[in-house]
Design a protein around this motif. Structure first.
Motif, PDB file in Angstrom:
ATOM      1  N   SER A 192       0.838  -1.206   0.000  1.00  0.00           N
ATOM      2  CA  SER A 192       0.000   0.000   0.000  1.00  0.00           C
ATOM      3  C   SER A 192       0.872   1.255   0.000  1.00  0.00           C
ATOM      4  O   SER A 192       0.484   2.286  -0.533  1.00  0.00           O
ATOM      5  CB  SER A 192      -0.941  -0.004   1.196  1.00  0.00           C
ATOM      6  N   HIS A 193       2.060   1.176   0.610  1.00  0.00           N
ATOM      7  CA  HIS A 193       2.999   2.299   0.609  1.00  0.00           C
ATOM      8  C   HIS A 193       4.380   1.766   0.242  1.00  0.00           C
ATOM      9  O   HIS A 193       4.889   0.852   0.892  1.00  0.00           O
ATOM     10  CB  HIS A 193       3.052   2.996   1.971  1.00  0.00           C
ATOM     11  N   ILE A 194       4.957   2.339  -0.772  1.00  0.00           N
ATOM     12  CA  ILE A 194       6.277   1.911  -1.247  1.00  0.00           C
ATOM     13  C   ILE A 194       7.282   2.963  -0.818  1.00  0.00           C
ATOM     14  O   ILE A 194       7.124   4.148  -1.126  1.00  0.00           O
ATOM     15  CB  ILE A 194       6.273   1.764  -2.779  1.00  0.00           C
ATOM     16  N   ASP A 195       8.322   2.535  -0.089  1.00  0.00           N
ATOM     17  CA  ASP A 195       9.324   3.501   0.354  1.00  0.00           C
ATOM     18  C   ASP A 195      10.615   3.354  -0.445  1.00  0.00           C
ATOM     19  O   ASP A 195      10.899   2.299  -1.015  1.00  0.00           O
ATOM     20  CB  ASP A 195       9.579   3.385   1.863  1.00  0.00           C
ATOM     21  N   GLY A 196      11.366   4.441  -0.492  1.00  0.00           N
ATOM     22  CA  GLY A 196      12.599   4.495  -1.263  1.00  0.00           C
ATOM     23  C   GLY A 196      13.616   3.430  -0.888  1.00  0.00           C
ATOM     24  O   GLY A 196      14.169   2.765  -1.768  1.00  0.00           O
ATOM     25  N   PRO A 197      13.890   3.237   0.412  1.00  0.00           N
ATOM     26  CA  PRO A 197      14.878   2.223   0.787  1.00  0.00           C
ATOM     27  C   PRO A 197      14.513   0.813   0.298  1.00  0.00           C
ATOM     28  O   PRO A 197      15.382   0.053  -0.101  1.00  0.00           O
ATOM     29  CB  PRO A 197      14.906   2.300   2.319  1.00  0.00           C
ATOM     30  N   ARG A 198      13.233   0.496   0.317  1.00  0.00           N
ATOM     31  CA  ARG A 198      12.807  -0.827  -0.156  1.00  0.00           C
ATOM     32  C   ARG A 198      13.109  -0.988  -1.651  1.00  0.00           C
ATOM     33  O   ARG A 198      13.615  -2.018  -2.095  1.00  0.00           O
ATOM     34  CB  ARG A 198      11.309  -1.018   0.121  1.00  0.00           C
ATOM     35  N   VAL A 199      12.806   0.036  -2.429  1.00  0.00           N
ATOM     36  CA  VAL A 199      13.054  -0.032  -3.869  1.00  0.00           C
ATOM     37  C   VAL A 199      14.558  -0.060  -4.139  1.00  0.00           C
ATOM     38  O   VAL A 199      15.024  -0.799  -5.017  1.00  0.00           O
ATOM     39  CB  VAL A 199      12.372   1.140  -4.610  1.00  0.00           C
ATOM     40  N   LYS A 200      15.333   0.685  -3.356  1.00  0.00           N
ATOM     41  CA  LYS A 200      16.796   0.668  -3.513  1.00  0.00           C
ATOM     42  C   LYS A 200      17.358  -0.715  -3.196  1.00  0.00           C
ATOM     43  O   LYS A 200      18.284  -1.176  -3.879  1.00  0.00           O
ATOM     44  CB  LYS A 200      17.441   1.728  -2.626  1.00  0.00           C
TER      45      LYS A 200
END
Length: 101
Positions: free
Chosen positions: A12-20
């Motif tokens: 539901s919420h995508i954060d930058g560190p996860r995508v990195k």
């Protein structure tokens, strides 16, 4: 590759560190697969476009781009990943096998 995009889209919420982290995982995994001759250079380069897109998406998140746009960007990458998988069958599985090790 396709699997990690699916997992990100499901959030539901995508954060930058996860995508990195996903971008880093993908970069490392592709390098290992290429060095071990498990994938072709073409597959490496094609999948590298997804890895680069992850980095760009992480930067968009850091800039405060709305989640709706982030999800849209990820859906575009999912379409791209499916196309790459059809061109290089088994690539997604080869990448995801690296999560267990």
């Amino acid at each position: 590759m396709r699997t990690c995009i699916d997992q990100l889209i499901a959030l539901s919420h995508i954060d930058g560190p996860r995508v990195k982290r996903e971008a880093n995982f993908l970069a490392r995994r592709l390098e290992v697969l290429r060095l071990n001759n498990n994938i072709t250079n073409d597959a490496f380069l094609d999948a590298g476009a997804i890895q680069g897109a992850f980095e760009m998406i992480a930067n968009l998140i850091d800039m405060g781009v709305p989640q709706k746009e982030i999800h849209s960007q990820l859906r575009q990458q999912l379409t791209r990943a499916r196309s790459i998988e059809s061109k290089h069958p088994g690539l997604n599985n080869a990448i995801e096998e690296g999560r267990a090790s």
